[in-house]
Write a protein that holds these residues in place. Structure first.
Motif, PDB file in Angstrom:
ATOM      1  N   ALA A  11       0.594  -1.395  -0.130  1.00  0.00           N
ATOM      2  CA  ALA A  11      -0.023   0.026   0.098  1.00  0.00           C
ATOM      3  C   ALA A  11       0.939   1.297   0.184  1.00  0.00           C
ATOM      4  O   ALA A  11       2.112   1.271   0.663  1.00  0.00           O
ATOM      5  CB  ALA A  11      -1.020  -0.002   1.304  1.00  0.00           C
ATOM      6  N   THR A  13       0.552   5.760  -0.002  1.00  0.00           N
ATOM      7  CA  THR A  13      -0.155   7.094   0.371  1.00  0.00           C
ATOM      8  C   THR A  13      -0.361   7.639  -1.267  1.00  0.00           C
ATOM      9  O   THR A  13       0.313   7.487  -2.213  1.00  0.00           O
ATOM     10  CB  THR A  13       0.564   8.146   1.125  1.00  0.00           C
ATOM     11  OG1 THR A  13       1.875   8.619   0.422  1.00  0.00           O
ATOM     12  CG2 THR A  13       0.962   7.065   2.385  1.00  0.00           C
ATOM     13  N   TRP A  56      -8.473  -2.508  -8.408  1.00  0.00           N
ATOM     14  CA  TRP A  56      -7.286  -2.778  -7.514  1.00  0.00           C
ATOM     15  C   TRP A  56      -6.742  -1.306  -7.044  1.00  0.00           C
ATOM     16  O   TRP A  56      -6.772  -0.421  -7.962  1.00  0.00           O
ATOM     17  CB  TRP A  56      -5.997  -3.180  -8.477  1.00  0.00           C
ATOM     18  CG  TRP A  56      -4.727  -3.286  -7.734  1.00  0.00           C
ATOM     19  CD1 TRP A  56      -3.939  -2.284  -7.818  1.00  0.00           C
ATOM     20  CD2 TRP A  56      -4.166  -4.285  -6.811  1.00  0.00           C
ATOM     21  NE1 TRP A  56      -2.870  -2.813  -6.842  1.00  0.00           N
ATOM     22  CE2 TRP A  56      -2.967  -3.933  -6.293  1.00  0.00           C
ATOM     23  CE3 TRP A  56      -4.931  -5.347  -6.523  1.00  0.00           C
ATOM     24  CZ2 TRP A  56      -2.293  -4.648  -5.468  1.00  0.00           C
ATOM     25  CZ3 TRP A  56      -3.990  -6.400  -5.775  1.00  0.00           C
ATOM     26  CH2 TRP A  56      -2.777  -6.124  -5.185  1.00  0.00           C
ATOM     27  N   SER A  57      -6.550  -1.130  -5.869  1.00  0.00           N
ATOM     28  CA  SER A  57      -6.155   0.057  -5.135  1.00  0.00           C
ATOM     29  C   SER A  57      -4.575   0.118  -4.771  1.00  0.00           C
ATOM     30  O   SER A  57      -4.336  -0.702  -3.945  1.00  0.00           O
ATOM     31  CB  SER A  57      -7.167   0.192  -3.910  1.00  0.00           C
ATOM     32  OG  SER A  57      -6.545   1.153  -3.293  1.00  0.00           O
ATOM     33  N   TYR A  59      -3.675   2.516  -2.798  1.00  0.00           N
ATOM     34  CA  TYR A  59      -3.620   2.988  -1.429  1.00  0.00           C
ATOM     35  C   TYR A  59      -4.021   2.000  -0.412  1.00  0.00           C
ATOM     36  O   TYR A  59      -3.716   1.882   0.641  1.00  0.00           O
ATOM     37  CB  TYR A  59      -4.786   4.179  -1.221  1.00  0.00           C
ATOM     38  CG  TYR A  59      -4.730   5.295  -2.318  1.00  0.00           C
ATOM     39  CD1 TYR A  59      -3.279   5.655  -2.648  1.00  0.00           C
ATOM     40  CD2 TYR A  59      -5.584   6.009  -2.775  1.00  0.00           C
ATOM     41  CE1 TYR A  59      -3.180   6.574  -3.803  1.00  0.00           C
ATOM     42  CE2 TYR A  59      -5.622   7.029  -3.605  1.00  0.00           C
ATOM     43  CZ  TYR A  59      -4.197   7.399  -4.133  1.00  0.00           C
ATOM     44  OH  TYR A  59      -3.913   8.589  -4.932  1.00  0.00           O
ATOM     45  N   LYS A  60      -4.660   0.813  -0.817  1.00  0.00           N
ATOM     46  CA  LYS A  60      -5.048  -0.263  -0.231  1.00  0.00           C
ATOM     47  C   LYS A  60      -4.017  -1.471  -0.207  1.00  0.00           C
ATOM     48  O   LYS A  60      -3.739  -2.373   0.661  1.00  0.00           O
ATOM     49  CB  LYS A  60      -6.370  -0.716  -0.312  1.00  0.00           C
ATOM     50  CG  LYS A  60      -6.945  -1.782   0.586  1.00  0.00           C
ATOM     51  CD  LYS A  60      -8.385  -2.153   0.378  1.00  0.00           C
ATOM     52  CE  LYS A  60      -8.782  -3.179   1.241  1.00  0.00           C
ATOM     53  NZ  LYS A  60     -10.301  -3.660   1.065  1.00  0.00           N
ATOM     54  N   LEU A  64     -10.337  -3.430  -3.935  1.00  0.00           N
ATOM     55  CA  LEU A  64     -11.363  -2.476  -3.211  1.00  0.00           C
ATOM     56  C   LEU A  64     -12.510  -3.318  -2.431  1.00  0.00           C
ATOM     57  O   LEU A  64     -12.766  -2.905  -1.303  1.00  0.00           O
ATOM     58  CB  LEU A  64     -11.947  -1.551  -4.029  1.00  0.00           C
ATOM     59  CG  LEU A  64     -11.064  -0.433  -4.623  1.00  0.00           C
ATOM     60  CD1 LEU A  64     -11.985   0.667  -5.726  1.00  0.00           C
ATOM     61  CD2 LEU A  64     -10.649   0.385  -3.438  1.00  0.00           C
ATOM     62  N   ASP A  66     -12.093  -6.081  -0.850  1.00  0.00           N
ATOM     63  CA  ASP A  66     -11.490  -6.796   0.210  1.00  0.00           C
ATOM     64  C   ASP A  66     -11.940  -6.328   1.690  1.00  0.00           C
ATOM     65  O   ASP A  66     -11.936  -5.404   1.624  1.00  0.00           O
ATOM     66  CB  ASP A  66     -10.002  -7.019   0.215  1.00  0.00           C
ATOM     67  CG  ASP A  66      -9.593  -8.014  -0.755  1.00  0.00           C
ATOM     68  OD1 ASP A  66     -10.369  -8.552  -1.507  1.00  0.00           O
ATOM     69  OD2 ASP A  66      -8.608  -8.055  -1.167  1.00  0.00           O
TER      70      ASP A  66
END
Length: 66
Positions: A11, A13, A56-57, A59-60, A64, A66
């Motif tokens: 992940a 920022t 697909w993120s 940031y995570k 998304l 999950d």
């Protein structure tokens, strides 16, 4: 981010997202999904959609949903 090693599924920022190149971002995406990565400009909110509609993120560091 100097010195930070990028790893698949890591992940990041929003600030790191802006600093990274497309190649560096692609290294964060699992290999089986890299073909779906549309490039940095198409990921305005830090995520992109795969062929099956999941997202697909960055940031995570995962999906998304999950």
């Amino acid at each position: 981010m100097a010195g930070r090693r990028l790893r698949v599924g890591q992940a990041i920022t929003p600030e790191e997202f802006e600093e990274l190149s497309e190649e560096e971002l692609a290294r964060l995406v699992p290999r089986q999904y890299r073909d779906y990565f549309p490039g940095k400009d198409a990921c305005g909110d830090g995520f992109f959609y795969l062929h099956d509609g999941t997202a697909w993120s960055f940031y995570k560091g995962g999906f998304l949903d999950d």
